[in-house]
Design an enzyme around this catalytic site. Structure first.
Site, PDB file in Angstrom:
ATOM      1  N   CYS C  48       0.749  -1.231   0.262  1.00  0.00           N
ATOM      2  CA  CYS C  48       0.047   0.188   0.339  1.00  0.00           C
ATOM      3  C   CYS C  48       0.700   1.585   0.082  1.00  0.00           C
ATOM      4  O   CYS C  48       1.606   1.046   0.783  1.00  0.00           O
ATOM      5  CB  CYS C  48      -1.132   0.408   0.984  1.00  0.00           C
ATOM      6  SG  CYS C  48      -1.814   1.416   1.828  1.00  0.00           S
ATOM      7  N   ASP C  55      -0.339  -5.843  -0.159  1.00  0.00           N
ATOM      8  CA  ASP C  55      -2.191  -5.557  -0.666  1.00  0.00           C
ATOM      9  C   ASP C  55      -1.984  -6.763  -1.493  1.00  0.00           C
ATOM     10  O   ASP C  55      -0.940  -7.324  -2.353  1.00  0.00           O
ATOM     11  CB  ASP C  55      -2.302  -4.276  -1.608  1.00  0.00           C
ATOM     12  CG  ASP C  55      -2.949  -3.528  -0.812  1.00  0.00           C
ATOM     13  OD1 ASP C  55      -4.016  -3.488   0.613  1.00  0.00           O
ATOM     14  OD2 ASP C  55      -2.556  -2.219  -0.734  1.00  0.00           O
ATOM     15  N   GLU C  71       5.596 -13.273 -23.663  1.00  0.00           N
ATOM     16  CA  GLU C  71       6.354 -14.665 -23.739  1.00  0.00           C
ATOM     17  C   GLU C  71       6.059 -14.661 -22.044  1.00  0.00           C
ATOM     18  O   GLU C  71       5.574 -14.248 -21.053  1.00  0.00           O
ATOM     19  CB  GLU C  71       7.431 -14.490 -23.445  1.00  0.00           C
ATOM     20  CG  GLU C  71       8.526 -15.752 -23.134  1.00  0.00           C
ATOM     21  CD  GLU C  71       8.415 -16.548 -21.843  1.00  0.00           C
ATOM     22  OE1 GLU C  71       8.388 -17.737 -21.668  1.00  0.00           O
ATOM     23  OE2 GLU C  71       9.042 -15.619 -21.601  1.00  0.00           O
ATOM     24  N   HIS C  89      -4.618   0.214  -6.246  1.00  0.00           N
ATOM     25  CA  HIS C  89      -4.946  -0.479  -6.840  1.00  0.00           C
ATOM     26  C   HIS C  89      -5.056  -0.123  -8.380  1.00  0.00           C
ATOM     27  O   HIS C  89      -5.638  -0.361  -8.656  1.00  0.00           O
ATOM     28  CB  HIS C  89      -6.375  -0.943  -6.023  1.00  0.00           C
ATOM     29  CG  HIS C  89      -6.262  -1.364  -4.546  1.00  0.00           C
ATOM     30  ND1 HIS C  89      -5.716  -1.521  -4.043  1.00  0.00           N
ATOM     31  CD2 HIS C  89      -7.873  -2.034  -4.254  1.00  0.00           C
ATOM     32  CE1 HIS C  89      -5.852  -2.251  -2.794  1.00  0.00           C
ATOM     33  NE2 HIS C  89      -7.202  -2.478  -3.047  1.00  0.00           N
TER      34      HIS C  89
HETATM   35 CA   LIG Z   1      -6.766   3.222  -3.816  1.00  0.00          CA
END
Ligand SMILES: [Ca+2]
Ligand SMILES: [Ca+2]
Ligand SMILES: [Ca+2]
Ligand SMILES: [Ca+2]
Ligand SMILES: [Ca+2]
Ligand SMILES: [Ca+2]
Ligand SMILES: [Ca+2]
Ligand SMILES: [Ca+2]
Ligand SMILES: [Ca+2]
Ligand SMILES: [Ca+2]
Ligand SMILES: [Ca+2]
Ligand SMILES: [Ca+2]
Ligand SMILES: [Ca+2]
Ligand SMILES: [Ca+2]
Ligand SMILES: [Ca+2]
Ligand SMILES: [Ca+2]
Lengths: 149, 149, 149, 149, 149, 149, 149, 149, 149, 149
Positions: C48, C55, C71, C89
């Site tokens: 994070c 995470d 590949e 994220h």
């Molecule tokens: Ca976020």
């Protein structure tokens, strides 16, 4: 994907590793405890002794080691080596038990061969070994992963 | 279990049937309708072109026949014949498409190769063919059976 | 189990391979078809950016290659390299998209970052790229494997 | 999302909390009963001792406390601290058992390490401890949550 | 477990954070793409406007940000603040939509309130907003996590 | 939906019923048999004693009544009354056990508190009581309903 | 358990409420939006018009309100009132549609009657109404809860 | 269990009802609406035209009636009558379509024959008919019941 | 698909094989171990003794062989031969037990007949045999495959 | 669908059969074995003794017959006869046990009443009877079919 590695013959090293493999034992670092190791090996395949057609299974091993544990890569290659063998459901399941008992002399071990349907019938073979006077864990069979595919 | 049959060499006829097999087309009895045939073939295995280690997949075929349909036993033997071939995920999936298009000249066909995890990555290849100006059904991919095991 | 290999420094080669890795493109053997390659990579982890706590996510890639395909081993190592990065994220999901677009110039690509719950909220980021005038397949998101564990 | 908090160094406090953490015991408020506490910790990751590549597991703890219970945040940070350790499946599962037995002196405790597939084999390690003459509950292993992802 | 933190009044800071919270917007780092952020918030509870008895729901947010994204901790606290409000199913679902539209001016947003059974009837409310001439993604509703419990 | 009823103060009677409620015992109509009553109560919520943030659980009761059974509406209101209490996972589960033992003097009773994830760890508490020399049924824990949501 | 209430005749008020009930409309508080309300009612039962034997179904309602919404308790009692009616699968499903259209004049509404197996055949009836020139949401049918039992 | 009935020859009336049955049409009571009737018939069995061995399938019917609906008992007996017929997967699925189109002249109808695995391949046939210029519902295929067993 | 074979009368050999079949025993290659063979046979069908209407079941066999094992193809044909017999649920399940005990004289055997719903009631019959003083495995019933369809 | 039959009053015979029904015992054809018959009856409904509102349950019967077995159609009609009775969860489950014990004098029998949620609480009642010195099978409760709907 199979990883290309340095020092390996391109396109061939898998064959060679499977052919040369010996099941390998390592010392058990926790011999004072009756702990259970569970393996699920969903990519077992062999050939039918009567027809030569392929058979498929998931092999499930549960064992309580004594002095030794099985080395995982040698176990994978050992399973791979059944690919071109003609062997029945009962024989392969019991042979895996015999080979692991011979290698490890475990306190307790159970092999399950969970085969795909043939002739509209599904077959699952369960075979087990324990040392005399064994009183440790014998966990109920349990699947931790879904089948391959 | 593979059935022992009269007039077959014990222990060998599977090898021979797979080796001798040709994909076979039969006339489509309902050529006036755009109907869909769906096959799931969970027992595909081949060998990695780089390592020689085995790969496993479920092959899913959906097609709308034109003049011909594929004969099922010849399709099974055709799939069995990949067992000892070294071929990549993309190549096997597209080769099955090419072979069925060449055999059947279908109105529409889709092949999905749903391979087991390698290197912690799961791979699924989807490849499709349609005749020009095709406006018939193209059903969303659907699994009717669970994976093998 | 991670395989011990000849010619590798015991206990260290994984670090070295991850550190030295470059995402690698290979020629697409089927450039005439709009086929879809789907990857599920359930072992993504990063840190994070605000707290430094780990995470976890499954990264799902769907793409239609043009001249090149990625590949697989280089993709695995590329994903491994996020382990010690502090990134949000949204940023990781979009960065994977940017890196694969830069490498492959695909006809169409979609990245889904399916993150584990934080603060009692589950977050899933979906981001997509297509070349202008793209009319090929854009399959509905689909999971072919269960989550890790 | 990791929560930004007052009095914490932005982007760093997670590292510091993990590094400084000690597993912490609190008094058991119900020492007269043999009750069971079950934890599922799906975000365990460590490094393979042979390759350095990451491993992933769900750790499942069941225990019957005696005088003490484990403090949950210290347990989370303890698990986080495996992220950069090189340790085998058997060693991490048994080490968690040893550390919790040393901290808590529980009446009974079982640790399950449910690791993701490596080399096409799934491994689950189950290890257990009980005080002499223990006759309390030993519940069958049970998952209350799905795997991460 | 709720984490005890430095600089917080023991046993009370949760109340204070919920009471003081304002939904907070952060700049969208990827404004050039129509990407989708999906949230599942399974721990919504409020009070029935007619009886005062508790209601429970999972709130599912899907949105395509424009200039701003919602800050996750402020969203969690915003949801927590419904705990002592008396509000109907339709009103809470639409109020969350209104508040997020006012905060973010997103390109597209959909709120689903998936409430538990009352009077033997399950109720799910789905409400949506889009800017004029919006042509970006509107993904079919999808659950990525199981319900709480 | 909560039903509006005659003779009740609109918008308030739920609060009043919860505040005034006493757990109520009724005579067991089948005292000669050791039968089991199983309850699942998926809408338990309380407040964390350290932070004040909400916690959620499913409470599962199994018991073998002796002279009395618990009246269901009083049980529902009793569970509702935890909504504004600050209490730990262990304390709430054991308190429900204590309160039902005090009310009912059952032959056997087990309470399971199945709490949602906090700090990435799921916690389930199982606590049990039996009269001396109890030899009746102690059924394995079983969920008959899915979680709320 | 059915709650005993003040001001109600013990053992009888359910009959009376069902007999006296009228489906009731309330004003829609969000008439400017095309939002969807979904109901699942798993406890529908009626009697076969030919034999008098009981039939069972889950009734699923999805609708986009215009000026009015249906009051939930009156909907529950309306469904309860089918218990002693002899009516076919097609007639009950279409009658519920007719009655809700007459009550609410919704923009769009769909009723699904998902009946249990009779004569080894499962029957599901889906019937729908929309105002002319309706262009709002028509969500794919979705179950949010499992069937009763 | 098959019910013994008055006026029926014990042990024989099932044979007679199946042999004497004619698919029967009844007037559609709701001809003004395009509503969908879905049937799942999991107990279809016939005989392979080549071997004489039994085949098994679930037959799924979806149709939009025009002037007539099919009477359910006659449909059950019609399906029962395939038990001793030798017919292929494609032929049985298309024959059911032809027979129901001939009987009902529906606006739209789809038959799915979901057959069990033969030769390690699962086959599902989907065939469909619509009147010219049909613009009513064509719902995506959906299973409402699990398979037999 | 049923395979066309050389030396077989087209369209008829299945009938002949079923009619001519005798359950066949083969020597058990592992008589020193108490191992378990599990079969699932999802394609059992017979006729109701009272009505003549078809019944369907999955037959599940678990047994510990002594001197002999059952040959799989003869078991399949034996099961096929029930297709035209009128026999009750209890009688067919117990008859399969009797026939396998007579053939194999196993150490332990259990037959489960899992029949489809009739008259809104599902019936499952479980019947078991063991030699005197048997102390080997008696595994809990377990389904390894889903039902047919 | 309920079948129209010759010699029955249209629209009424179901009522009459239910009203006239007596639970019926037939001789057990296998009295020398302790075999288990399992029934699942998902269409139980009765009326709440306090409110008159409907209740719903699945009734699960497991029993080991002695001299007699229950006739299935009489059991179905017996269950149907609860439809208009006002009876509590505990009373109906125990009454079914009492009635079957009185009829059959079985060696062992267990009745489970698995009721739908009321007042946000799910209730399941399990009650059991055995003859003195019974040592036969007492299988763990198991569901073979999904719930109705
Ligand atoms: Ca976020
Ligand atoms: Ca065999
Ligand atoms: Ca068990
Ligand atoms: Ca490849
Ligand atoms: Ca879809
Ligand atoms: Ca290891
Ligand atoms: Ca168990
Ligand atoms: Ca409302
Ligand atoms: Ca605690
Ligand atoms: Ca009808
Ligand atoms: Ca869909
Ligand atoms: Ca065919
Ligand atoms: Ca769709
Ligand atoms: Ca019977
Ligand atoms: Ca009661
Ligand atoms: Ca069990």
């Amino acid at each position: 994907m199979q990883e290309t590695e340095q020092g390996r013959e391109p396109g061939r090293y898998g064959f060679e590793e499977i052919a040369a493999n010996q099941l390998e034992a390592w010392p058990n670092a926790y011999p004072d405890r009756d702990y259970v190791t569970h393996f699920e090996i969903p990519e077992f395949t062999c050939l039918c002794p009567r027809s030569g057609f392929p058979d498929f299974a998931t092999i499930i091993v549960d064992y309580v080691p004594d002095k030794n544990v099985v080395e995982l890569k040698s176990l994978k290659l050992y399973i791979n080596a059944y690919r071109n063998r003609q062997i029945s459901h009962e024989a392969s399941t019991n042979a895996i038990l015999d080979d692991l008992v011979a290698l490890l002399a475990p306190r307790w071990i159970r092999i399950v061969g969970d085969f795909t349907v043939r002739g509209n019938i599904k077959t699952v073979i369960t075979t087990e070994y324990a040392i005399p006077e064994y009183h440790g864990p014998r966990p109920e069979l349990r699947r931790f992963m879904p089948a391959i595919g």
